[in-house]
Design a protein around this motif. Sequence first.
Motif, mmCIF file in Angstrom:
data_model
loop_
_atom_site.group_PDB
_atom_site.id
_atom_site.type_symbol
_atom_site.label_atom_id
_atom_site.label_comp_id
_atom_site.label_asym_id
_atom_site.label_seq_id
_atom_site.Cartn_x
_atom_site.Cartn_y
_atom_site.Cartn_z
ATOM 1 N N LYS A 92 0.601 -1.413 -0.137
ATOM 2 C CA LYS A 92 0.043 0.089 0.100
ATOM 3 C C LYS A 92 0.602 0.916 -0.097
ATOM 4 C CE LYS A 92 -3.766 -2.137 1.805
ATOM 5 N NZ LYS A 92 -3.876 -2.807 1.825
ATOM 6 N N THR A 93 -0.047 2.273 -0.619
ATOM 7 C CA THR A 93 0.886 3.670 -0.553
ATOM 8 C C THR A 93 1.260 3.360 0.902
ATOM 9 O OG1 THR A 93 -1.123 4.727 0.103
ATOM 10 C CG2 THR A 93 -0.570 4.957 -2.156
ATOM 11 N N ASP A 94 2.774 4.640 1.325
ATOM 12 C CA ASP A 94 3.632 4.479 2.895
ATOM 13 C C ASP A 94 2.524 5.272 3.314
ATOM 14 O OD1 ASP A 94 5.508 5.536 4.344
ATOM 15 O OD2 ASP A 94 7.060 4.713 2.824
ATOM 16 N N VAL A 95 2.992 5.716 4.238
ATOM 17 C CA VAL A 95 1.598 6.409 5.519
ATOM 18 C C VAL A 95 2.407 7.741 5.707
ATOM 19 C CG1 VAL A 95 3.711 5.514 7.097
ATOM 20 C CG2 VAL A 95 0.218 6.566 7.584
ATOM 21 N N PHE A 96 3.861 7.777 4.862
ATOM 22 C CA PHE A 96 4.312 9.529 5.022
ATOM 23 C C PHE A 96 4.288 9.767 3.418
ATOM 24 C CE2 PHE A 96 6.842 7.083 7.960
ATOM 25 C CZ PHE A 96 6.802 7.347 9.071
ATOM 26 N N ASP A 97 3.027 9.359 3.029
ATOM 27 C CA ASP A 97 2.461 9.733 1.739
ATOM 28 C C ASP A 97 1.758 10.494 1.697
ATOM 29 O OD1 ASP A 97 5.428 9.408 0.061
ATOM 30 O OD2 ASP A 97 4.356 7.537 -1.476
ATOM 31 N N ARG A 98 0.816 10.297 2.614
ATOM 32 C CA ARG A 98 -0.405 9.797 2.866
ATOM 33 C C ARG A 98 -0.414 11.894 4.203
ATOM 34 N NH1 ARG A 98 -4.867 6.922 1.439
ATOM 35 N NH2 ARG A 98 -6.274 9.376 1.689
ATOM 36 N N TYR A 99 0.052 11.377 5.297
ATOM 37 C CA TYR A 99 0.145 12.045 5.942
ATOM 38 C C TYR A 99 1.720 13.051 6.546
ATOM 39 C CZ TYR A 99 -3.689 9.284 7.487
ATOM 40 O OH TYR A 99 -5.385 8.661 7.815
ATOM 41 N N VAL A 180 -3.011 14.977 -1.914
ATOM 42 C CA VAL A 180 -3.670 13.492 -1.684
ATOM 43 C C VAL A 180 -4.246 12.776 -1.697
ATOM 44 C CG1 VAL A 180 -0.863 12.424 -1.739
ATOM 45 C CG2 VAL A 180 -2.418 12.443 0.446
ATOM 46 N N LYS A 181 -5.279 13.935 -1.410
ATOM 47 C CA LYS A 181 -7.389 13.633 -0.894
ATOM 48 C C LYS A 181 -8.030 12.501 -2.768
ATOM 49 C CE LYS A 181 -7.458 15.303 3.288
ATOM 50 N NZ LYS A 181 -8.540 16.635 3.398
ATOM 51 N N ASP A 182 -6.721 12.185 -3.610
ATOM 52 C CA ASP A 182 -7.942 12.419 -5.744
ATOM 53 C C ASP A 182 -7.888 10.770 -5.064
ATOM 54 O OD1 ASP A 182 -8.183 11.802 -7.990
ATOM 55 O OD2 ASP A 182 -7.581 13.841 -8.760
ATOM 56 N N ASP A 183 -8.893 10.750 -4.695
ATOM 57 C CA ASP A 183 -8.533 8.674 -5.321
ATOM 58 C C ASP A 183 -7.992 8.362 -6.617
ATOM 59 O OD1 ASP A 183 -10.308 9.059 -2.706
ATOM 60 O OD2 ASP A 183 -12.524 8.338 -3.977
ATOM 61 N N ARG A 184 -8.288 8.998 -7.628
ATOM 62 C CA ARG A 184 -7.007 8.170 -8.612
ATOM 63 C C ARG A 184 -6.279 8.540 -8.552
ATOM 64 N NH1 ARG A 184 -9.456 13.062 -12.935
ATOM 65 N NH2 ARG A 184 -9.243 13.685 -10.526
ATOM 66 N N VAL A 185 -5.478 9.578 -7.857
ATOM 67 C CA VAL A 185 -4.459 9.422 -7.606
ATOM 68 C C VAL A 185 -3.892 8.458 -6.750
ATOM 69 C CG1 VAL A 185 -2.413 11.016 -6.805
ATOM 70 C CG2 VAL A 185 -3.945 11.533 -8.615
ATOM 71 N N MET A 186 -4.202 7.933 -5.224
ATOM 72 C CA MET A 186 -4.131 7.202 -4.620
ATOM 73 C C MET A 186 -4.550 5.788 -5.515
ATOM 74 S SD MET A 186 -2.702 9.083 -2.343
ATOM 75 C CE MET A 186 -2.395 7.464 -1.939
ATOM 76 N N LEU A 187 -5.770 5.201 -6.305
ATOM 77 C CA LEU A 187 -5.348 4.239 -6.376
ATOM 78 C C LEU A 187 -4.413 3.988 -7.787
ATOM 79 C CD1 LEU A 187 -7.371 1.600 -7.698
ATOM 80 C CD2 LEU A 187 -8.204 3.339 -9.656
ATOM 81 N N VAL A 188 -3.991 4.569 -8.141
ATOM 82 C CA VAL A 188 -2.691 4.369 -9.159
ATOM 83 C C VAL A 188 -1.498 4.294 -8.429
ATOM 84 C CG1 VAL A 188 -1.054 5.740 -10.622
ATOM 85 C CG2 VAL A 188 -3.649 5.212 -11.336
ATOM 86 N N THR A 217 0.050 12.466 -14.947
ATOM 87 C CA THR A 217 0.673 13.598 -15.003
ATOM 88 C C THR A 217 0.908 14.643 -14.049
ATOM 89 O OG1 THR A 217 2.441 12.550 -17.003
ATOM 90 C CG2 THR A 217 3.475 14.678 -15.442
ATOM 91 N N ARG A 218 -0.323 15.658 -14.438
ATOM 92 C CA ARG A 218 -0.468 16.790 -13.457
ATOM 93 C C ARG A 218 -0.983 16.523 -12.250
ATOM 94 N NH1 ARG A 218 -2.156 18.422 -18.830
ATOM 95 N NH2 ARG A 218 -4.910 18.016 -18.006
ATOM 96 N N LEU A 219 -1.884 15.364 -12.362
ATOM 97 C CA LEU A 219 -2.098 15.033 -10.844
ATOM 98 C C LEU A 219 -1.098 14.078 -10.108
ATOM 99 C CD1 LEU A 219 -5.491 12.867 -12.118
ATOM 100 C CD2 LEU A 219 -5.051 15.294 -10.810
ATOM 101 N N PHE A 220 -0.165 13.731 -10.710
ATOM 102 C CA PHE A 220 0.681 13.356 -9.325
ATOM 103 C C PHE A 220 1.973 14.518 -9.404
ATOM 104 C CE2 PHE A 220 -0.256 9.149 -9.745
ATOM 105 C CZ PHE A 220 0.154 8.282 -9.413
ATOM 106 N N LYS A 221 1.676 15.285 -10.388
ATOM 107 C CA LYS A 221 2.802 16.136 -9.800
ATOM 108 C C LYS A 221 1.546 17.391 -8.863
ATOM 109 C CE LYS A 221 5.475 17.203 -14.171
ATOM 110 N NZ LYS A 221 5.600 18.059 -15.543
ATOM 111 N N THR A 222 0.784 17.213 -8.396
ATOM 112 C CA THR A 222 0.621 17.682 -7.675
ATOM 113 C C THR A 222 0.275 17.223 -6.261
ATOM 114 O OG1 THR A 222 -1.380 18.920 -9.496
ATOM 115 C CG2 THR A 222 -2.060 18.724 -6.888
ATOM 116 N N ALA A 223 -0.197 15.734 -6.589
ATOM 117 C CA ALA A 223 0.521 15.460 -4.956
ATOM 118 C C ALA A 223 1.744 14.506 -4.270
ATOM 119 C CB ALA A 223 -0.680 14.040 -5.595
ATOM 120 N N PHE A 224 2.384 14.538 -5.635
ATOM 121 C CA PHE A 224 3.321 14.303 -5.331
ATOM 122 C C PHE A 224 4.753 14.818 -5.198
ATOM 123 C CE2 PHE A 224 1.191 9.912 -5.117
ATOM 124 C CZ PHE A 224 0.996 9.875 -4.032
#
Length: 286
Positions: A92-99, A180-188, A217-224
């Motif tokens: 799963k995604t790292d807890v430090f990616d989310r919080y 990182v609240k976009d469900d599409r980004v977190m699914l990927v 790509t734009r969504l990921f740049k915003t999130a991560f």
Amino acid sequence: MDSLNIISMNLMVLNVGYAETQHHWGERDLSSPFVRLYYAVKGRAMLHLPQGDVEVRPGYMYLVPTYVPHSYECDPGFGFYYLFVYEKYRDKTDVFDRYEFPVEVKANEATVLLFNNYCSLYPQLSLPYRSAQSFDEHQSYKAYAESWSNMAEYERLQLQGLVWILFSYFMKHSTEKASVKDDRVMLVAEYIQHNLSKDIKLKELADMAYVTPPHLTRLFKTAFGMPPLRYIIQKKVQYAQGLLLTTDMTVRDIAREIGIDDVSYFIRIFKKTIGFTPQDYRNKLR
């Protein structure tokens, strides 16, 4: 990521103990796959993090997340407890990616009792901190990982309980990252984490999120703060860091484990990301 997913992480406690420096002591340019948690008892130290310098104060706990480059300096007589934790399997995604977590939180009387108890129960997990030289000569993290694997189930549960209790101090003051609240980004992102052994393509990820590759790509740049393909490389390299320190797998086998058949390419991207070749990194930290 809900609390159930956080608690279900497969945590391995590598080290827990108490140390007191006899001389001025410091390390530079550390970056490891371990969560490092400290509780300062007395004396003075400085922690150098990307977001700035932190003066370590007695009565407080400090959290250094996985893969965060950092340095530290300790004055003589600095006394502290430490807890090093490794997430063995990541699906799963790292807890430090989310919080976002605070670096420093106030401890209480129970903190020292907890550390005292677990240090007494598991002296074999203590690092040889008598001097910088003895620390450099401590057994490999692979040996500590094997010690964990050989523990009885109740012992592992006890140590994981210590992690959750202490981590809860930081979780209480954490905030979920708005980016990182976009469900599409977190699914990927979760798909990437679960499939690090594969050669993942951008179009495959975009189709999964029902967006175009440029939009993803734009969504990921915003999130991560980075595009998806760079995020994939970062996660592959991070997984490789853990394997280098906790196993005897060859560099070639580790490259294959993360879906890279060309070992020369793996060595290049690892050095570009970490600053060391895989073998140098293994020699430096283990």
